[in-house]
Scaffold this motif. Structure first.
Motif, mmCIF file in Angstrom:
data_model
loop_
_atom_site.group_PDB
_atom_site.id
_atom_site.type_symbol
_atom_site.label_atom_id
_atom_site.label_comp_id
_atom_site.label_asym_id
_atom_site.label_seq_id
_atom_site.Cartn_x
_atom_site.Cartn_y
_atom_site.Cartn_z
ATOM 1 N N TYR A 9 -2.224 -14.295 0.901
ATOM 2 C CA TYR A 9 -1.618 -14.124 -0.728
ATOM 3 C C TYR A 9 -0.472 -15.226 -0.336
ATOM 4 O O TYR A 9 -0.535 -15.021 -1.441
ATOM 5 C CB TYR A 9 -0.959 -12.517 0.170
ATOM 6 N N ILE A 12 -2.559 -17.649 -2.441
ATOM 7 C CA ILE A 12 -2.577 -17.025 -4.161
ATOM 8 C C ILE A 12 -1.055 -17.142 -4.504
ATOM 9 O O ILE A 12 -1.480 -17.441 -5.821
ATOM 10 C CB ILE A 12 -3.437 -15.586 -3.403
ATOM 11 N N PHE A 13 0.179 -16.526 -4.377
ATOM 12 C CA PHE A 13 1.702 -16.663 -4.626
ATOM 13 C C PHE A 13 1.850 -18.656 -4.872
ATOM 14 O O PHE A 13 1.980 -18.714 -6.134
ATOM 15 C CB PHE A 13 1.776 -15.847 -4.037
ATOM 16 N N MET A 16 -0.298 -19.574 -8.253
ATOM 17 C CA MET A 16 0.430 -19.301 -9.770
ATOM 18 C C MET A 16 1.200 -19.663 -9.379
ATOM 19 O O MET A 16 1.915 -20.277 -10.769
ATOM 20 C CB MET A 16 0.348 -17.727 -9.055
ATOM 21 N N LEU A 28 4.317 -12.539 -9.870
ATOM 22 C CA LEU A 28 2.863 -13.021 -9.212
ATOM 23 C C LEU A 28 2.985 -12.595 -8.178
ATOM 24 O O LEU A 28 1.868 -12.381 -7.084
ATOM 25 C CB LEU A 28 3.911 -14.579 -8.987
ATOM 26 N N SER A 32 -0.280 -11.469 -6.613
ATOM 27 C CA SER A 32 -1.523 -11.839 -5.840
ATOM 28 C C SER A 32 -1.869 -11.011 -4.670
ATOM 29 O O SER A 32 -2.954 -10.716 -4.181
ATOM 30 C CB SER A 32 -0.471 -13.039 -5.100
ATOM 31 N N SER A 33 -0.720 -10.216 -4.192
ATOM 32 C CA SER A 33 -1.851 -9.015 -3.315
ATOM 33 C C SER A 33 -2.192 -7.642 -3.965
ATOM 34 O O SER A 33 -3.977 -7.745 -2.976
ATOM 35 C CB SER A 33 0.330 -8.217 -3.215
ATOM 36 N N TYR A 35 -5.045 -9.426 -5.712
ATOM 37 C CA TYR A 35 -6.134 -10.015 -5.082
ATOM 38 C C TYR A 35 -6.351 -9.736 -3.769
ATOM 39 O O TYR A 35 -8.318 -10.026 -3.112
ATOM 40 C CB TYR A 35 -6.357 -11.626 -5.199
ATOM 41 N N PHE A 42 -10.147 -15.547 -5.619
ATOM 42 C CA PHE A 42 -9.050 -15.654 -6.613
ATOM 43 C C PHE A 42 -9.338 -16.829 -6.778
ATOM 44 O O PHE A 42 -9.609 -18.273 -6.620
ATOM 45 C CB PHE A 42 -7.433 -15.946 -6.080
ATOM 46 N N SER A 74 -4.413 -9.529 -13.294
ATOM 47 C CA SER A 74 -4.783 -9.135 -12.238
ATOM 48 C C SER A 74 -5.613 -7.996 -11.498
ATOM 49 O O SER A 74 -6.987 -8.117 -10.634
ATOM 50 C CB SER A 74 -3.598 -9.743 -11.124
#
Length: 324
Positions: A9, A12-13, A16, A28, A32-33, A35, A42, A74
């Motif tokens: 998480y 990915i954040f 982004m 964001l 992110s959560s 995915y 991702f 997302s």
């Protein structure tokens, strides 16, 4: 492992945030959560490309030209193999909802997203939309001062439950009334909680009410002071087994997020994300698979994520208006 979900998480954040620096961090975080919860790969380039595709294909004054497109991207990217091809279908659902009586705006797009399933044909939508609008109007009749366009998405999800509309509304109202007598504050957050509990019929309402009260008290004992904004997550935790494990996982995840540079000012949203990560991990290999409850839990998690998008969209819209 739930710690691996947390690391993914954060990764990915960060991707982004590095690419879309100007976007509201809460959007964001939510994107992110999704995915991680859906356990989908991702790719930042594909995500940005899809977001721009949504923006390019939106009308001049469409909400999809705003930051809402990142939340939508997302959800589409994690639910459909060819998300770009589904964008036009999303717009068709939106148009059908507007034609059916829903007002134009962010929350009707979120409702359209909630209505879309793996079968994204737009035929025979009228009856579904009529039922959803009827449920929404019934909700407004019960709670005229707290029911707003923000409730469109959950009205859509509730409309997919079996049974007469009057029974659906009666079930919601039973939860709302009984929970209020048990120290839950009246308001739209309690209505969200009532909606989420109403989506499951695996247990009698009294069981879910008892569990919700127990979760609320357990959070207090764990030094997590629950606020009304957390009520949907209380509902999510009350629907699963081994709640003590999820509560401890949630607490540890939240503490780690609270200590992170990008997240330390988003403590309320950190709690929501922590619950999502913890519950999604607990559902893997759960006995719920055999009981058929897993499908219900997935629908409830979708409702909770929808509530997250709705709340973040509303909050960022107010912030933008105030800054303007």
């Amino acid at each position: 492992m739930v710690t691996e979900k947390l690391e993914k998480y954060i990764d990915i954040f960060n991707e982004m945030n590095d690419e879309i620096k100007w976007c509201d961090k809460k959007i964001l975080m939510m994107a992110s959560s999704v995915y991680v919860i859906k356990e989908r790969a991702f790719n930042i380039n594909e995500f940005v490309e899809l977001s721009e595709h949504i923006k390019t294909n939106a009308g001049m004054f469409s909400p999809l030209k705003s930051n809402l497109r990142f939340s939508v991207a997302s959800m589409l990217d994690t639910r459909f193999e060819q998300p770009k091809e589904v964008v036009q279908i999303l717009k068709a659902y939106y148009d059908k909802l507007v034609e059916g009586g829903f007002k134009r705006g962010n929350f009707t797009y979120i409702a359209a997203l909630a209505m879309m399933t793996d079968d994204v044909e737009t035929s025979h939508l009228e009856n579904k939309i009529d039922r959803a609008l009827y449920i929404y109007k019934s909700m407004r009749q019960e709670h005229p001062f707290i029911t707003t366009n923000e409730d469109y998405p959950l009205a859509v999800l509730l409309s997919e439950r079996e049974g007469a509309v009057k029974d659906v509304i009666a079930r919601i109202e039973y939860f709302y009334r009984e929970l209020h007598t048990s120290k839950f504050r009246k308001g739209n957050d309690l209505q969200f909680l009532s909606h989420i509990l109403s989506l499951s019929k695996e247990e009698e309402p009294e069981v879910y009410i008892k569990r919700s009260i127990e979760v609320l008290e357990s959070l207090k004992r764990a030094s997590i002071k629950p606020k009304p904004i957390h009520y949907p997550e209380v509902g999510l935790l009350s629907l699963i087994e081994h709640t003590d494990i999820e509560l401890e996982n949630t607490k540890q995840l939240k503490l780690k997020l609270d200590s992170q540079r990008h997240f330390k000012w988003q403590r309320e949203l950190n709690f929501k994300v922590a619950v999502n990560l913890s519950v999604s991990e607990s559902l893997k290999g759960s006995s719920l698979v055999e009981t058929g409850m897993l499908t219900t839990m997935e629908a409830i998690m979708q409702a909770q994520q929808t509530a997250m998008i709705t709340g973040i969209t509303a909050a960022t819209a107010v912030s933008a208006s105030n800054n303007g």
